[in-house]
Design an enzyme around this catalytic site. Structure first.
Site, PDB file in Angstrom:
ATOM      1  CB  THR A  98      46.796  35.757  46.192  1.00  0.00           C
ATOM      2  OG1 THR A  98      46.141  36.928  46.459  1.00  0.00           O
ATOM      3  CG2 THR A  98      47.886  35.319  46.633  1.00  0.00           C
TER       4      THR A  98
ATOM      5  CB  SER B  37      40.279  38.742  41.971  1.00  0.00           C
ATOM      6  OG  SER B  37      39.884  38.346  43.279  1.00  0.00           O
TER       7      SER B  37
ATOM      8  CB  CYS C 161      47.790  45.485  55.205  1.00  0.00           C
ATOM      9  SG  CYS C 161      49.087  44.474  55.863  1.00  0.00           S
TER      10      CYS C 161
ATOM     11  CB  THR D  38      35.719  19.743  44.363  1.00  0.00           C
ATOM     12  OG1 THR D  38      36.028  18.388  44.539  1.00  0.00           O
ATOM     13  CG2 THR D  38      34.354  19.998  44.057  1.00  0.00           C
TER      14      THR D  38
ATOM     15  CD  GLN E   4      42.023  46.883  42.499  1.00  0.00           C
ATOM     16  OE1 GLN E   4      40.998  47.603  42.033  1.00  0.00           O
ATOM     17  NE2 GLN E   4      42.247  46.414  43.395  1.00  0.00           N
TER      18      GLN E   4
HETATM   19  C1  LIG Z   1      46.001  44.259  41.962  1.00  0.00           C
HETATM   20  C2  LIG Z   1      45.897  43.067  42.882  1.00  0.00           C
HETATM   21  N1  LIG Z   1      46.289  41.840  42.710  1.00  0.00           N
HETATM   22  C3  LIG Z   1      45.994  40.790  43.305  1.00  0.00           C
HETATM   23  C4  LIG Z   1      45.103  41.122  44.241  1.00  0.00           C
HETATM   24  C5  LIG Z   1      44.864  39.732  45.226  1.00  0.00           C
HETATM   25  O1  LIG Z   1      43.616  39.129  44.875  1.00  0.00           O
HETATM   26  P1  LIG Z   1      42.817  38.367  45.628  1.00  0.00           P
HETATM   27  O2  LIG Z   1      42.273  38.978  46.968  1.00  0.00           O
HETATM   28  O3  LIG Z   1      41.707  37.753  44.769  1.00  0.00           O
HETATM   29  O4  LIG Z   1      43.536  37.116  46.271  1.00  0.00           O
HETATM   30  C6  LIG Z   1      44.374  42.127  44.601  1.00  0.00           C
HETATM   31  C7  LIG Z   1      43.471  42.392  45.733  1.00  0.00           C
HETATM   32  O5  LIG Z   1      43.755  43.335  46.777  1.00  0.00           O
HETATM   33  C8  LIG Z   1      44.926  43.326  43.917  1.00  0.00           C
HETATM   34  O6  LIG Z   1      44.327  44.746  44.158  1.00  0.00           O
END
Ligand SMILES: Cc1ncc(COP(=O)(O)O)c(C=O)c1O
Length: 375
Positions: A71, A198, A328, A236, A178
């Protein structure tokens, strides 16, 4: 039984990742910005991790930046590219993750951009001719299209989108959250400006992610602070997280073939058994197309189910965790904007089953048996 089949939401930590991270929680104490030996040793571990990641993507280490997750990486790239380059038109699709969609909608609400949605068909495939029309009609645009969809598993033709964007001088960002760690992305061969990842999606820790930003079009930071990440992300560093991210990616790359084969077999088996046991079962998006979707995601519609929440609840009390769509943030079930975009009427009886290397055929059989009992 306690069965976890929601691996598109998050995955469990690989024990080898945990072992690699452990010293950085306990013995390795320094702040990487400190100039004494403790600090220098941590700095060197971070830079080793960065180089290892850069090598896997065939890019320069200076193009990799660590963030708190997908995110933050999406927000940094979207907001600051648009702001820094004075971009007035952004092009995306209605099946993007909310980290992209809500950020772009927010910028449109603030009057900074006009948002354009590329046409998609009933299976969630983007219309490449329409994309070409949109980028050629709006010079200096920002394009954000995800590589692997978290709900329906669709995989984008990222090379083709890269070519289209390059030809029309559009900045191309792809949410690859993903697919990282589960596919071999050679970024030296793709015309792309930025991707994000991520760690918790590929058996790494939560709260750590990365962005790749091509050196040709640098952007300013979102978080300003102590100059960490070469002034690209203040704060940090999450040292154990960075070590864990690199280790999880290394494992993902080195075991790519066997893991993908395992996930594909799970998917094939589930589809076969569902078809044998339920009349008129259907699969949403391209999730049942083995070539064009992530092996881990299968999105299923079961006819005759009028209360999806009740189905999920019943599976849950039987120890099975699957999802009705994406996880969600508020913990409530609000239907799926992705299935809405595909015009799947009222999202009836929709399950997203997502597999990991730790699942077994016995677990899938258990899910199928419980579904037969419940329905
Ligand atoms: C396609 C996609 N983008 C972004 C995210 C967000 O990632 P994070 O949970 O590391 O903020 C997710 C997580 O659900 C995701 O599936």
């Amino acid at each position: 039984m306690n069965i976890y089949l929601d691996n598109a939401a998050t995955t469990s930590l690989d024990e080898r990742v945990f072992e690699a991270m452990k010293p950085y929680f306990i013995d390795q104490v320094g702040n990487p910005s400190s100039i004494h030996s403790h600090g220098r040793s941590i700095r060197s571990a971070i830079e080793k991790a960065r180089k290892q990641i850069a090598d896997m993507f065939r890019v320069a280490p200076s193009e990799i930046f660590f963030t708190s997750g997908g995110t933050e990486a999406d927000n940094t790239i979207i907001k600051n590219t648009i702001d820094h380059y004075g971009i007035k038109h952004a092009i995306t699709s209605k099946i993007e993750h909310h980290a992209v969609l809500h950020t772009l909608e927010h910028l449109e609400k603030e009057g900074k951009i006009k948002l354009h949605f590329v046409d998609i068909d009933g299976e969630g495939q983007i219309n490449y001719e329409h994309l070409t029309k949109l980028v050629s009609g709006h010079k200096n645009s920002f394009v954000s299209l995800m590589y692997g969809n978290n709900e329906i598993g669709n995989i984008l033709d990222i090379e083709r989108v890269g070519e289209i964007c390059h030809e029309h001088q559009a900045f191309f960002h792809s949410d690859t959250v993903q697919s990282l760690g589960q596919c071999d992305l050679d970024l030296s061969k793709i015309k792309i400006n930025a991707i994000v990842g991520s760690a918790h999606k590929f058996h790494g820790p939560k709260g750590i992610g990365l962005m790749y930003i091509n050196a040709d079009k640098p952007i300013p930071p979102l978080l300003i602070g102590g100059g960490q990440e070469r002034n690209m992300r203040g704060g940090t560093e999450n040292v154990p997280g960075i070590i864990g991210l690199a280790k999880a990616l290394e494992i993902g790359f080195s075991e790519l073939e066997e893991t993908q084969l395992k996930l594909l077999n799970f998917k094939k088996y589930t589809i076969k058994k569902l078809k044998e046991n339920f009349d008129n079962i259907s699969f949403n998006g391209l999730s049942a197309d083995f070539e064009k979707s992530l092996h881990k995601v299968l999105n299923i519609s079961i006819p005759g189910v009028d209360d999806n929440d009740m189905l999920l609840f019943n599976l849950d009390i039987n120890g099975i965790s699957v999802s009705g769509g994406s996880a969600c943030g508020s913990g409530t079930s609000i239907g799926s904007h992705v299935l809405d975009a595909l015009n799947i009427e009222g999202n009836p009886g929709t399950l997203r089953v997502s597999f990991s290397k730790y699942n077994t055929i016995e677990e899938i059989d258990y899910l199928l048996n419980k579904l037969k009992e419940i329905l």
